[in-house]
Write a protein that holds these residues in place. Structure first.
Motif, PDB file in Angstrom:
ATOM      1  N   ARG A 198       0.825  -1.212   0.000  1.00  0.00           N
ATOM      2  CA  ARG A 198       0.000   0.000   0.000  1.00  0.00           C
ATOM      3  C   ARG A 198       0.857   1.258   0.000  1.00  0.00           C
ATOM      4  NH1 ARG A 198      -1.859   2.673   4.425  1.00  0.00           N
ATOM      5  NH2 ARG A 198      -1.506   0.851   5.746  1.00  0.00           N
ATOM      6  N   TRP A 199       1.918   1.251   0.816  1.00  0.00           N
ATOM      7  CA  TRP A 199       2.765   2.445   0.890  1.00  0.00           C
ATOM      8  C   TRP A 199       3.480   2.698  -0.436  1.00  0.00           C
ATOM      9  CZ3 TRP A 199       5.165   1.902   6.482  1.00  0.00           C
ATOM     10  CH2 TRP A 199       4.190   2.304   7.410  1.00  0.00           C
ATOM     11  N   VAL A 200       3.893   1.619  -1.099  1.00  0.00           N
ATOM     12  CA  VAL A 200       4.569   1.809  -2.399  1.00  0.00           C
ATOM     13  C   VAL A 200       3.569   2.372  -3.421  1.00  0.00           C
ATOM     14  CG1 VAL A 200       5.707   0.625  -4.317  1.00  0.00           C
ATOM     15  CG2 VAL A 200       6.348   0.071  -1.971  1.00  0.00           C
ATOM     16  N   ILE A 201       2.328   1.847  -3.411  1.00  0.00           N
ATOM     17  CA  ILE A 201       1.314   2.374  -4.337  1.00  0.00           C
ATOM     18  C   ILE A 201       1.057   3.864  -4.029  1.00  0.00           C
ATOM     19  CG2 ILE A 201      -1.087   2.186  -5.137  1.00  0.00           C
ATOM     20  CD1 ILE A 201      -0.973  -0.809  -4.264  1.00  0.00           C
ATOM     21  N   GLU A 202       0.927   4.174  -2.731  1.00  0.00           N
ATOM     22  CA  GLU A 202       0.690   5.577  -2.339  1.00  0.00           C
ATOM     23  C   GLU A 202       1.832   6.471  -2.808  1.00  0.00           C
ATOM     24  OE1 GLU A 202      -1.871   4.674   1.743  1.00  0.00           O
ATOM     25  OE2 GLU A 202       0.073   5.670   1.908  1.00  0.00           O
TER      26      GLU A 202
ATOM     27  N   SER B 146       1.455   9.523  -5.366  1.00  0.00           N
ATOM     28  CA  SER B 146       1.656  10.874  -4.834  1.00  0.00           C
ATOM     29  C   SER B 146       2.300  11.805  -5.862  1.00  0.00           C
ATOM     30  CB  SER B 146       2.540  10.817  -3.584  1.00  0.00           C
ATOM     31  OG  SER B 146       3.868  10.512  -3.960  1.00  0.00           O
ATOM     32  N   GLY B 147       2.922  11.231  -6.865  1.00  0.00           N
ATOM     33  CA  GLY B 147       3.570  12.059  -7.881  1.00  0.00           C
ATOM     34  C   GLY B 147       4.909  12.612  -7.407  1.00  0.00           C
ATOM     35  N   ARG B 148       5.381  12.146  -6.243  1.00  0.00           N
ATOM     36  CA  ARG B 148       6.675  12.604  -5.719  1.00  0.00           C
ATOM     37  C   ARG B 148       7.803  12.295  -6.693  1.00  0.00           C
ATOM     38  NH1 ARG B 148       8.090  13.396  -0.165  1.00  0.00           N
ATOM     39  NH2 ARG B 148       6.301  13.481   1.227  1.00  0.00           N
ATOM     40  N   PHE B 149       7.668  11.183  -7.399  1.00  0.00           N
ATOM     41  CA  PHE B 149       8.755  10.781  -8.311  1.00  0.00           C
ATOM     42  C   PHE B 149       8.318  10.840  -9.762  1.00  0.00           C
ATOM     43  CE2 PHE B 149       9.701   8.536  -4.275  1.00  0.00           C
ATOM     44  CZ  PHE B 149      10.793   9.328  -3.936  1.00  0.00           C
ATOM     45  N   GLY B 150       7.571  11.857 -10.117  1.00  0.00           N
ATOM     46  CA  GLY B 150       7.180  12.034 -11.519  1.00  0.00           C
ATOM     47  C   GLY B 150       5.682  12.037 -11.679  1.00  0.00           C
ATOM     48  N   LYS B 151       5.234  12.718 -12.720  1.00  0.00           N
ATOM     49  CA  LYS B 151       3.802  12.885 -12.949  1.00  0.00           C
ATOM     50  C   LYS B 151       3.165  11.548 -13.366  1.00  0.00           C
ATOM     51  CE  LYS B 151       0.720  16.067 -15.374  1.00  0.00           C
ATOM     52  NZ  LYS B 151      -0.094  15.066 -16.029  1.00  0.00           N
TER      53      LYS B 151
ATOM     54  N   GLN C  39      -2.979   5.696 -15.733  1.00  0.00           N
ATOM     55  CA  GLN C  39      -2.159   4.998 -14.730  1.00  0.00           C
ATOM     56  C   GLN C  39      -2.797   5.154 -13.340  1.00  0.00           C
ATOM     57  OE1 GLN C  39       1.441   7.114 -15.715  1.00  0.00           O
ATOM     58  NE2 GLN C  39       2.402   5.246 -16.456  1.00  0.00           N
ATOM     59  N   THR C  40      -3.299   6.367 -13.052  1.00  0.00           N
ATOM     60  CA  THR C  40      -3.962   6.609 -11.758  1.00  0.00           C
ATOM     61  C   THR C  40      -5.140   5.661 -11.580  1.00  0.00           C
ATOM     62  OG1 THR C  40      -3.365   8.914 -11.981  1.00  0.00           O
ATOM     63  CG2 THR C  40      -4.988   8.411 -10.295  1.00  0.00           C
ATOM     64  N   GLU C  41      -5.916   5.476 -12.653  1.00  0.00           N
ATOM     65  CA  GLU C  41      -7.067   4.568 -12.606  1.00  0.00           C
ATOM     66  C   GLU C  41      -6.636   3.178 -12.138  1.00  0.00           C
ATOM     67  OE1 GLU C  41      -9.542   3.816 -16.146  1.00  0.00           O
ATOM     68  OE2 GLU C  41      -9.534   6.011 -16.350  1.00  0.00           O
ATOM     69  N   TYR C  42      -5.542   2.677 -12.738  1.00  0.00           N
ATOM     70  CA  TYR C  42      -5.082   1.328 -12.380  1.00  0.00           C
ATOM     71  C   TYR C  42      -4.444   1.280 -10.992  1.00  0.00           C
ATOM     72  CZ  TYR C  42      -6.411  -0.579 -16.830  1.00  0.00           C
ATOM     73  OH  TYR C  42      -7.163  -1.024 -17.879  1.00  0.00           O
ATOM     74  N   PHE C  43      -3.776   2.355 -10.619  1.00  0.00           N
ATOM     75  CA  PHE C  43      -3.221   2.404  -9.265  1.00  0.00           C
ATOM     76  C   PHE C  43      -4.358   2.345  -8.240  1.00  0.00           C
ATOM     77  CE2 PHE C  43       0.832   4.544 -10.814  1.00  0.00           C
ATOM     78  CZ  PHE C  43       1.590   3.399 -10.630  1.00  0.00           C
ATOM     79  N   LYS C  44      -5.479   3.007  -8.575  1.00  0.00           N
ATOM     80  CA  LYS C  44      -6.633   2.999  -7.671  1.00  0.00           C
ATOM     81  C   LYS C  44      -7.156   1.583  -7.496  1.00  0.00           C
ATOM     82  CE  LYS C  44      -8.645   7.601  -7.828  1.00  0.00           C
ATOM     83  NZ  LYS C  44      -9.580   8.460  -8.555  1.00  0.00           N
ATOM     84  N   ILE C  45      -7.197   0.830  -8.602  1.00  0.00           N
ATOM     85  CA  ILE C  45      -7.667  -0.565  -8.522  1.00  0.00           C
ATOM     86  C   ILE C  45      -6.737  -1.366  -7.601  1.00  0.00           C
ATOM     87  CG2 ILE C  45      -8.035  -2.703  -9.847  1.00  0.00           C
ATOM     88  CD1 ILE C  45      -8.819  -0.883 -12.229  1.00  0.00           C
ATOM     89  N   LEU C  46      -5.427  -1.168  -7.785  1.00  0.00           N
ATOM     90  CA  LEU C  46      -4.455  -1.869  -6.930  1.00  0.00           C
ATOM     91  C   LEU C  46      -4.695  -1.516  -5.462  1.00  0.00           C
ATOM     92  CD1 LEU C  46      -0.994  -1.453  -8.725  1.00  0.00           C
ATOM     93  CD2 LEU C  46      -2.206  -3.572  -8.294  1.00  0.00           C
ATOM     94  N   LYS C  47      -4.881  -0.236  -5.211  1.00  0.00           N
ATOM     95  CA  LYS C  47      -5.056   0.240  -3.837  1.00  0.00           C
ATOM     96  C   LYS C  47      -6.344  -0.307  -3.214  1.00  0.00           C
ATOM     97  CE  LYS C  47      -4.602   4.375  -1.133  1.00  0.00           C
ATOM     98  NZ  LYS C  47      -4.836   5.779  -1.027  1.00  0.00           N
ATOM     99  N   GLU C  48      -7.419  -0.326  -3.994  1.00  0.00           N
ATOM    100  CA  GLU C  48      -8.696  -0.826  -3.473  1.00  0.00           C
ATOM    101  C   GLU C  48      -8.617  -2.314  -3.135  1.00  0.00           C
ATOM    102  OE1 GLU C  48     -11.413   2.315  -5.940  1.00  0.00           O
ATOM    103  OE2 GLU C  48     -11.645   0.174  -6.425  1.00  0.00           O
ATOM    104  N   ASN C  49      -7.972  -3.065  -4.009  1.00  0.00           N
ATOM    105  CA  ASN C  49      -7.857  -4.508  -3.756  1.00  0.00           C
ATOM    106  C   ASN C  49      -6.965  -4.801  -2.561  1.00  0.00           C
ATOM    107  OD1 ASN C  49      -9.257  -6.410  -5.826  1.00  0.00           O
ATOM    108  ND2 ASN C  49      -8.666  -4.578  -6.930  1.00  0.00           N
TER     109      ASN C  49
END
Lengths: 282, 121
Positions: A77-81, A85-90, A95-105
């Motif tokens: 979860r922390w790696v996904i967050e 967060s965009g700390r390391f690039g936009k 991509q955000t859509e798929y990250f959200k799926i990862l986070k929800e699961n």
């Protein structure tokens, strides 16, 4: 132990010597009875010690297993967050859509592990009540504000009506929080499209009474008797593909009852549900 | 530049926190077990220690106890960051002198970073 047996036998012999004709027989009987009583006491103490030890080991086992299950999930979860967060690039929208799926699961797995841990603790009696004076009204208000983003995203309005000047109760705030969290989460989760959740709080005799009413999918009559069972998920809920571990109501009921209260509901398929619970004032 | 010692055996977290804390202009030193953690705490005198509990060689409880018993390290604030949530663990850790007890599963990464920043003010 030996000293007590010999001492009591000798005592009975000396007293018996003065008043009874056959003090040896009396002393022998006393010796036997005392020895038997000691053996029984010893066995009972040992079994009790073993029970305590077994319970301690179970509790430790649950704690270690939960640690091992939770660690990779919180790492993930922390790696996904971090990526989101965009700390390391936009991050692109897709991509955000798929990250959200990862986070929800990932969140689903975390919730399941956490619920399993609570259930195991309830069942092994490794969840002692840490009671203190709490205001149920404040606790409910706190939780409503925590649930506000989820409610808003689900198009649900939460309304809270409380009687004024309610007394505080003596209960475990962490565990009562779990109860309300589970009931409120269900109420919002099982409303489809949009709706309203109404929470009421008041005094009934020597208890505080609260009910959480929703106008969601409701519970079909044939499922109602199973609703507080572990892992039970109503057919209605499965049809609407609502996520959940099937443990929330089991946890809520166990905690309310352990705290000296009662829990119940009324519901009709398609017309919403009202869950209520009581907690004693003292 | 303030220094943070991170005693944690999960290398993925060492990497994640290393990257973030560097970005936040902190220096992070890593220890992957309790023994190395204690040694680095004494030799490097960090401004803050982030401590996991389930650690190889020396358990986190023991590390915390030793840190707080040692004159040289007892003043360093310690944030316990763990997924261990046994009955009585929080009381034990706070009783031993830790500043905060954070259960990893209950906090977002940004919330943990905020707690670290707050502890370093």
């Amino acid at each position: 132990m030996g000293l007590i047996i010999i001492g009591s036998t000798l005592g009975v012999y000396l007293i018996g010597n003065r008043y009874v004709q056959d003090p040896q027989v009396m002393a022998l009987i006393t010796l036997l009875v005392t020895a038997i009583l000691f053996i029984i006491a010893f066995i009972v103490t040992r079994s009790f010690e073993r029970l305590v030890e077994a319970s301690r080991m179970k509790s430790e086992f649950i704690s270690v297993v939960s640690h091992q299950l939770r660690s990779p999930l919180s790492n993930l979860r922390w790696v996904i967050e971090l990526l989101m967060s965009g700390r390391f690039g936009k991050i692109e929208e897709k991509q955000t859509e798929y990250f959200k799926i990862l986070k929800e699961n990932n969140a689903r797995m975390e919730e399941l592990v956490s619920d399993l841990l609570t259930v195991s603790r309830i069942e092994t009696a490794a969840l002692p009540l840490k009671k203190k004076e709490i205001s149920l009204e404040e606790l409910i208000k706190e939780l409503i504000s925590e649930f506000e983003p989820f409610a808003k995203a689900s198009n649900v309005e939460i309304e809270f009506k409380s009687e004024s000047n309610l007394p505080k109760i003596f209960a475990d705030p962490f565990q009562i929080r779990l109860v309300i969290e589970n009931l409120l989460d269900n109420a919002i989760r099982y409303i489809k499209d949009k709706g309203e959740v109404e929470i009421k709080l008041g005094k009934r005799g020597e208890s505080l009474y609260s009910e959480i009413k929703d106008n969601g999918v409701g519970i079909p009559k044939e499922d109602q008797k199973y609703i507080f069972q572990k892992f039970f998920r109503s057919e209605n809920v499965m049809r609407y593909q609502t996520q959940g571990s099937g443990l929330g109501l089991f946890i809520a009921k166990a905690i309310v009852e352990k705290s000296g209260g009662k829990v119940g509901f009324k519901s009709e398929g398609g017309k919403g549900s009202t869950f209520w619970f009581t907690l004693p004032l003292k | 530049m303030k220094t943070i010692l991170f005693i944690e055996d999960e290398s993925v977290l060492q990497k994640t926190f290393g990257d973030i804390l560097r970005q936040e202009s902190y220096k992070m030193i890593s220890a992957l077990d309790g023994e190395t953690g204690l040694r680095l705490a004494k030799s490097q005198k960090p401004d803050l220690i982030l401590l996991d509990l389930v650690l190889p060689k020396i358990h986190g409880f023991e590390v915390l106890k030793k840190l707080k018993e040692d004159k040289e390290t007892k003043g360093i604030p310690v944030i316990v960051l763990t997924n261990l949530e046994g009955v009585g663990d929080v009381d034990k850790v706070l009783g031993l002198g830790a500043t905060t007890y954070l259960v990893k599963a209950q906090y977002s990464l940004e919330e943990v970073v905020e707690k670290i920043k707050k502890a370093l003010i």
